[in-house]
Design a protein around this motif. Structure first.
Motif, PDB file in Angstrom:
ATOM      1  N   ASP A  87      39.267  59.612  43.812  1.00 35.42           N
ATOM      2  CA  ASP A  87      40.256  60.135  42.865  1.00 35.42           C
ATOM      3  C   ASP A  87      40.218  59.253  41.624  1.00 35.42           C
ATOM      4  OD1 ASP A  87      41.370  62.229  44.504  1.00 35.42           O
ATOM      5  OD2 ASP A  87      42.327  60.658  45.703  1.00 35.42           O
ATOM      6  N   PRO A  88      40.732  59.757  40.503  1.00 32.39           N
ATOM      7  CA  PRO A  88      40.741  58.908  39.298  1.00 32.39           C
ATOM      8  C   PRO A  88      41.412  57.570  39.597  1.00 32.39           C
ATOM      9  CG  PRO A  88      41.434  61.137  38.753  1.00 32.39           C
ATOM     10  CD  PRO A  88      41.346  61.052  40.261  1.00 32.39           C
ATOM     11  N   PRO A  89      40.818  56.471  39.125  1.00 30.76           N
ATOM     12  CA  PRO A  89      41.377  55.154  39.430  1.00 30.76           C
ATOM     13  C   PRO A  89      42.678  54.896  38.689  1.00 30.76           C
ATOM     14  CG  PRO A  89      39.543  54.942  37.920  1.00 30.76           C
ATOM     15  CD  PRO A  89      39.611  56.386  38.311  1.00 30.76           C
ATOM     16  N   LYS A  90      43.514  54.103  39.330  1.00 30.78           N
ATOM     17  CA  LYS A  90      44.745  53.638  38.716  1.00 30.78           C
ATOM     18  C   LYS A  90      44.693  52.117  38.786  1.00 30.78           C
ATOM     19  CE  LYS A  90      47.529  57.656  40.052  1.00 30.78           C
ATOM     20  NZ  LYS A  90      46.483  58.565  39.849  1.00 30.78           N
ATOM     21  N   GLY A  91      44.504  51.483  37.673  1.00 27.59           N
ATOM     22  CA  GLY A  91      44.364  50.031  37.652  1.00 27.59           C
ATOM     23  C   GLY A  91      42.905  49.638  37.793  1.00 27.59           C
ATOM     24  N   PHE A  92      42.664  48.355  37.786  1.00 27.61           N
ATOM     25  CA  PHE A  92      41.282  47.886  37.820  1.00 27.61           C
ATOM     26  C   PHE A  92      40.846  47.521  39.226  1.00 27.61           C
ATOM     27  CE2 PHE A  92      43.907  44.252  36.473  1.00 27.61           C
ATOM     28  CZ  PHE A  92      43.629  43.338  37.465  1.00 27.61           C
ATOM     29  N   ALA A  93      39.544  47.401  39.395  1.00 30.47           N
ATOM     30  CA  ALA A  93      38.949  46.996  40.673  1.00 30.47           C
ATOM     31  C   ALA A  93      38.226  45.672  40.447  1.00 30.47           C
ATOM     32  CB  ALA A  93      37.966  48.055  41.160  1.00 30.47           C
ATOM     33  N   ILE A  94      38.294  44.806  41.415  1.00 30.42           N
ATOM     34  CA  ILE A  94      37.605  43.521  41.338  1.00 30.42           C
ATOM     35  C   ILE A  94      36.543  43.487  42.420  1.00 30.42           C
ATOM     36  CG2 ILE A  94      37.831  41.017  41.565  1.00 30.42           C
ATOM     37  CD1 ILE A  94      40.749  41.353  40.597  1.00 30.42           C
ATOM     38  N   PHE A  95      35.329  43.231  42.017  1.00 32.45           N
ATOM     39  CA  PHE A  95      34.215  43.087  42.943  1.00 32.45           C
ATOM     40  C   PHE A  95      33.776  41.635  42.888  1.00 32.45           C
ATOM     41  CE2 PHE A  95      34.268  47.415  41.488  1.00 32.45           C
ATOM     42  CZ  PHE A  95      34.069  48.147  42.648  1.00 32.45           C
ATOM     43  N   ARG A  96      33.867  40.954  43.979  1.00 35.07           N
ATOM     44  CA  ARG A  96      33.511  39.541  43.999  1.00 35.07           C
ATOM     45  C   ARG A  96      32.090  39.361  44.529  1.00 35.07           C
ATOM     46  NH1 ARG A  96      37.999  37.407  42.104  1.00 35.07           N
ATOM     47  NH2 ARG A  96      39.983  38.083  42.914  1.00 35.07           N
ATOM     48  N   ASN A  97      31.331  38.498  43.874  1.00 35.63           N
ATOM     49  CA  ASN A  97      29.962  38.162  44.249  1.00 35.63           C
ATOM     50  C   ASN A  97      29.124  39.415  44.471  1.00 35.63           C
ATOM     51  OD1 ASN A  97      27.580  37.071  45.101  1.00 35.63           O
ATOM     52  ND2 ASN A  97      28.539  35.553  46.428  1.00 35.63           N
ATOM     53  N   ILE A  98      28.811  40.076  43.374  1.00 38.52           N
ATOM     54  CA  ILE A  98      28.072  41.343  43.417  1.00 38.52           C
ATOM     55  C   ILE A  98      26.731  41.190  44.116  1.00 38.52           C
ATOM     56  CG2 ILE A  98      26.956  43.106  41.988  1.00 38.52           C
ATOM     57  CD1 ILE A  98      30.016  43.239  42.177  1.00 38.52           C
ATOM     58  N   GLU A  99      26.042  40.075  43.896  1.00 39.06           N
ATOM     59  CA  GLU A  99      24.735  39.896  44.534  1.00 39.06           C
ATOM     60  C   GLU A  99      24.872  39.905  46.054  1.00 39.06           C
ATOM     61  OE1 GLU A  99      20.874  36.946  44.661  1.00 39.06           O
ATOM     62  OE2 GLU A  99      22.449  36.558  43.205  1.00 39.06           O
ATOM     63  N   GLU A 100      25.880  39.195  46.568  1.00 41.83           N
ATOM     64  CA  GLU A 100      26.091  39.168  48.016  1.00 41.83           C
ATOM     65  C   GLU A 100      26.512  40.547  48.524  1.00 41.83           C
ATOM     66  OE1 GLU A 100      29.327  37.155  50.968  1.00 41.83           O
ATOM     67  OE2 GLU A 100      28.378  35.824  49.525  1.00 41.83           O
ATOM     68  N   LEU A 101      27.392  41.204  47.799  1.00 40.64           N
ATOM     69  CA  LEU A 101      27.843  42.541  48.187  1.00 40.64           C
ATOM     70  C   LEU A 101      26.662  43.511  48.228  1.00 40.64           C
ATOM     71  CD1 LEU A 101      30.116  44.613  48.705  1.00 40.64           C
ATOM     72  CD2 LEU A 101      30.272  44.874  46.231  1.00 40.64           C
ATOM     73  N   ALA A 102      25.868  43.512  47.169  1.00 37.67           N
ATOM     74  CA  ALA A 102      24.721  44.427  47.102  1.00 37.67           C
ATOM     75  C   ALA A 102      23.690  44.093  48.171  1.00 37.67           C
ATOM     76  CB  ALA A 102      24.097  44.373  45.712  1.00 37.67           C
ATOM     77  N   SER A 103      23.497  42.815  48.440  1.00 30.58           N
ATOM     78  CA  SER A 103      22.530  42.409  49.475  1.00 30.58           C
ATOM     79  C   SER A 103      22.957  42.869  50.859  1.00 30.58           C
ATOM     80  CB  SER A 103      22.342  40.894  49.463  1.00 30.58           C
ATOM     81  OG  SER A 103      21.769  40.485  48.243  1.00 30.58           O
ATOM     82  N   GLY A 104      24.250  43.141  51.031  1.00 27.51           N
ATOM     83  CA  GLY A 104      24.769  43.609  52.310  1.00 27.51           C
ATOM     84  C   GLY A 104      24.554  45.097  52.537  1.00 27.51           C
TER      85      GLY A 104
END
Length: 179
Positions: free
Chosen positions: A41-58
Motif C-alpha cells: 500500500d502507499p507508504p506512510k512515513g519513511f523506512a529505514i534499511f540498515r546495512n544494505i550490503e548485509e541485507l542484500a547478501s541474505g
C-alpha cells in the motif's frame, strides 16, 4: 588549538532507561530477509534499511522489491557468477549501487565499463543497458527505480522468471505508484 574529546560516563540507570524507550519505538521496516515484508500500500512515513550490503547478501533471489513509494521503488538484486541483469530499456530512471562483486556495465551494446563495489551507475530512461557479473562471487546490487518499475511484492528467483512475468504483464507497478 586542538581539543581532545574526553569520554563522559553515563550512569547505568540512564542506559537502561534509554534501552527501554528504544525497545518501545515502532520499527518502520524489518531489515532481515527472514522477517521481510514489502509494503503493498502507499507508504506512510519513511523506512529505514540498515546495512544494505548485509541485507542484500541474505537474499538468494535474482530480484526482490523491498519498498515501493508513489514516486520511486527500492530493489535488491543478486546476480549469479557468470549471470547478467539482462539487456533492457526502461521508461523510468534507474540508480544502481554495486555492493559486492565485479561487473561490466554495457551501454547500447558497445560501451563497456568495469564496475566495482561502491560504484553507482545512473541509467536515464530510454538508455539500453546491461550489467554482467564477471567476478568469482555473486554480484549484489541495490537499485532505485523512479518511478516504480515492478509489482510492489515482486520476488524473482531468476532473470528468466522475471522476464517471463514481465512479458505476461504480471509484474506491473501498483496503480498508486505514479507513472
Amino acid at each position: 588549538m586542538l581539543r581532545l574529546a574526553t569520554a563522559r560516563l553515563v550512569p547505568a540507570s540512564r542506559l537502561t532507561a534509554f534501552s527501554q524507550v528504544r525497545s518501545r519505538l515502532p520499527r518502520t521496516f524489518s531489515t532481515t530477509m527472514a522477517q521481510y515484508h514489502p509494503n503493498t500500500d502507499p507508504p506512510k512515513g519513511f523506512a529505514i534499511f540498515r546495512n544494505i550490503e548485509e541485507l542484500a547478501s541474505g537474499s538468494d533471489k535474482f530480484r526482490r522489491v523491498l519498498w515501493t513509494g508513489t514516486h520511486s521503488q527500492f530493489v535488491i538484486m543478486t546476480v549469479p557468477v557468470g549471470g547478467e541483469i539482462g539487456e533492457e530499456i526502461h521508461t523510468v530512471d534507474q540508480h544502481l549501487v554495486f555492493l559486492s562483486g565485479k561487473a561490466q556495465a554495457i551501454e547500447d551494446g558497445t560501451k563497456v565499463s568495469d564496475i566495482h563495489p561502491g560504484d553507482m551507475v545512473i541509467v536515464p530512461a530510454g538508455t539500453k543497458h546491461n550489467f554482467k557479473n564477471v567476478g568469482p562471487t555473486p554480484l549484489i546490487v541495490s537499485t532505485v527505480y523512479a518511478p516504480a518499475e515492478h509489482k510492489a511484492d515482486t520476488v524473482h528467483d531468476t532473470l528468466e522468471q522475471g522476464e517471463k512475468l514481465e512479458d505476461e504483464g504480471k509484474d506491473e507497478p501498483p496503480s498508486w505508484a505514479k507513472q
